[in-house]
Design a protein around this motif. Structure first.
Motif, PDB file in Angstrom:
ATOM      1  N   ILE A 113      57.161  59.876  12.826  1.00 26.54           N
ATOM      2  CA  ILE A 113      57.705  59.046  11.723  1.00 26.54           C
ATOM      3  C   ILE A 113      59.091  59.290  11.701  1.00 26.54           C
ATOM      4  O   ILE A 113      59.458  60.618  11.456  1.00 26.54           O
ATOM      5  CB  ILE A 113      56.764  58.816  10.468  1.00 26.54           C
ATOM      6  N   SER A 114      60.166  58.516  11.441  1.00 24.89           N
ATOM      7  CA  SER A 114      61.302  58.950  11.725  1.00 24.89           C
ATOM      8  C   SER A 114      61.682  59.448  10.230  1.00 24.89           C
ATOM      9  O   SER A 114      61.058  58.827   9.260  1.00 24.89           O
ATOM     10  CB  SER A 114      62.547  57.872  12.314  1.00 24.89           C
ATOM     11  N   ARG A 115      62.794  59.850   9.996  1.00 22.72           N
ATOM     12  CA  ARG A 115      63.280  60.304   8.742  1.00 22.72           C
ATOM     13  C   ARG A 115      63.571  59.242   7.626  1.00 22.72           C
ATOM     14  O   ARG A 115      63.343  59.186   6.492  1.00 22.72           O
ATOM     15  CB  ARG A 115      64.329  61.383   8.513  1.00 22.72           C
ATOM     16  N   ARG A 117      62.428  56.117   7.860  1.00 26.53           N
ATOM     17  CA  ARG A 117      61.019  55.619   7.552  1.00 26.53           C
ATOM     18  C   ARG A 117      60.424  56.379   6.267  1.00 26.53           C
ATOM     19  O   ARG A 117      59.706  55.862   5.427  1.00 26.53           O
ATOM     20  CB  ARG A 117      60.135  55.571   8.878  1.00 26.53           C
ATOM     21  N   ASP A 257      68.788  61.900   6.729  1.00 27.09           N
ATOM     22  CA  ASP A 257      68.683  61.727   8.398  1.00 27.09           C
ATOM     23  C   ASP A 257      69.688  62.927   9.045  1.00 27.09           C
ATOM     24  O   ASP A 257      69.080  63.181  10.455  1.00 27.09           O
ATOM     25  CB  ASP A 257      69.155  60.529   8.675  1.00 27.09           C
TER      26      ASP A 257
END
Lengths: 263, 231
Positions: A113-115, A117, A257
């Motif tokens: 999961i991306s930062r 998100r 991010d």
């Protein structure tokens, strides 16, 4: 992202229930006090309305606390304004930084999961909790009017709660940003943001020279006395609030991010 | 042979503190790769750069043929990482943490998780805050393995585990590697490298050096841990 959002809601549920019930019941008790104080209220209202700048600061020059709406605006307006801001600050100030403070960031961010998100899920949780908090408090306040046998001032109460929600979102956005750039939970900084905003508004309403700059603070558009006395919505304050909220959220996405994760 | 990890010229500075300098590393598919070095040598910095926890200054990292920065999220779908500290959310139960890790991956890993919990004797009903370090590590192993990743990255996995669990852990690694997975093992335990790793490298003062043989004796091994003045 849904899993992170649901987990955050679950983790913050206890806090949401405690704050909603505390502020809501406090507001309800304040409304019910009107009944017992009604007899003495007329002379008090006259006295309070003639205290110059202090009457202005607490809205008692525009609204009589001898009326139930005036009493609600001055008493519950303060309780909800402060309680809501403190809840918003405490909720948002640790929601991102708790991952690094509690050393769980490596677990969470090693999942696919991306930062961005993660930030979106946590930001969504803050917004949902603040909306739920406002709804629960509004129900208690409406119940207070019903218990007093008074008509519920639906439109004014709705505008007041909507402006308070917007104010809470603005304060939470500032704290959310602090949470996104700090590896430690700074409860003190969060409460500081809420109290500074409150004091800024209070001082701004007492000191005549500062009145022109009130719109910069979030309490400017959420003032209960102005809303219940039928004053126009402080459009400049709302606009500044929206800009601050958007800038704070976007900055949180960008900063979180890009930064290194503390081990 | 296909390289699962390909690091070129990796450099990371922490302001005044040294991170890693010009690290080059290849790990082939199916390898069990030992990653050694004293505390503060740069092992964790390298691993954390691979996983996207850190933004590195120079170089490139390719994992499973994908760029570690651009394809970060895709890479993590096929990676199982176990951090050295194994921290989780205190108020959650073990079963909730394991399911949460699977849910974020969007997978149903219940069957594999149950198998792993049985092999590692994990009590899934306990709350995280009731667990010892060793038991937290076992939960971490389950979270790293339940989705059957193509690449495992373990940071000091056996510290805190009892000898029987250590053996079970390495048996599991052996099974997954036989099924085509690759494993990177950051450790201070020489016997683990001697016994289980096919290739190894050692980090010292931020620089990486490949070892010719994983069967090194303790005296030669400890030399890497000594300061230059002590040698």
């Amino acid at each position: 992202m849904r899993a992170v959002f649901v987990r955050e809601i679950r983790l913050n549920m206890k806090q949401l229930i405690i704050w909603s019930l505390t502020v809501g019941i406090l507001g309800l008790v304040c409304i019910l006090m009107y009944d017992s104080m009604q007899g003495d209220m007329k002379s008090m209202a006259d006295m309070f309305s003639q205290m110059g700048a202090f009457s202005d600061a607490f809205g008692m020059s525009t609204l009589s606390i001898a009326t139930v709406e005036g009493f609600f605006a001055t008493e519950v307006g303060t309780v909800h304004g402060l309680g809501g801001a403190m809840f918003a600050a405490i909720l948002a100030i640790g929601i991102i930084s708790k991952e690094e403070d509690g050393h769980t960031g490596e677990f969470l961010l090693s999942l696919p999961i991306s930062r961005r998100r993660v930030v979106a899920a946590k930001g969504g949780c803050v917004l949902v909790c603040l909306a739920a908090f406002s709804c629960v408090c509004a129900l208690f306040y409406a119940l207070g009017f019903v218990m007093l046998g008074e008509d519920i001032p639906f439109s004014k109460l709705a505008v007041f709660m909507a402006m308070q929600l917007l104010m809470n979102i603005e304060i939470s956005a500032i704290c959310f940003f602090i949470s996104g750039v700090s590896p430690k939970i700074n409860i003190g900084a969060g409460l500081g943001v809420a109290l500074i905003c409150y004091v800024y508004d209070l001082v701004g309403r007492v000191v005549p020279d500062m009145k022109d700059y009130l719109f910069m603070g979030p309490y400017s558009y959420a003032n209960a006395s102005e809303i219940f006395s039928g004053a126009d919505i402080a459009v400049a304050g709302v606009a500044v609030g929206l800009v601050i909220t958007v800038v704070a959220y976007v900055s949180t996405f960008v900063c979180f991010d890009r930064r290194d994760l503390a081990s | 042979m296909e390289n699962v990890i390909k690091i070129r010229g990796l450099t990371k500075n922490y302001g005044k503190n040294r991170g890693v300098i010009d690290v080059n590393l290849d790990v082939a598919k199916g390898d069990v790769f030992g990653f050694l070095g004293p505390n503060g040598a740069g092992k964790s910095t390298t691993i954390r750069s691979m996983l996207g926890f850190l933004r590195f200054d120079e170089g490139s990292i390719s994992i499973l043929g994908m760029d570690s920065v651009r394809d970060h999220e895709k890479i993590l779908r096929d990676v199982g990482y176990m951090p050295s500290e194994a921290w989780f959310y205190d108020t959650m139960r073990v079963s909730e943490v394991i399911k949460y890790a699977a849910d974020v991956r969007g997978l149903d890993c219940a069957q594999e998780a149950a198998k792993l919990c049985e092999r590692l004797k994990v009590d899934t009903h306990k709350k995280i805050k009731e667990l010892s370090l060793g038991n937290r590590k076992k939960v971490s192993i389950v979270c790293a393995m339940q989705h059957r990743p193509k690449l495992f990255i373990f940071d000091e996995p056996t510290s805190g585990l009892d000898p029987l669990m250590q053996r079970n852990f390495f048996n599991l690694i052996d099974e997954y590697v036989r099924d085509g997975a690759t494993c990177v093992l950051s450790t201070h335990v020489l016997s683990e490298v001697n016994r289980y790793c096919r290739h190894a490298a050692i980090m010292r003062d931020g620089r990486l050096m490949m070892l010719e043989d994983t069967n090194i004796d303790e005296d030669a091994f400890l030399k890497y841990y000594m300061d230059e003045e002590e040698m």
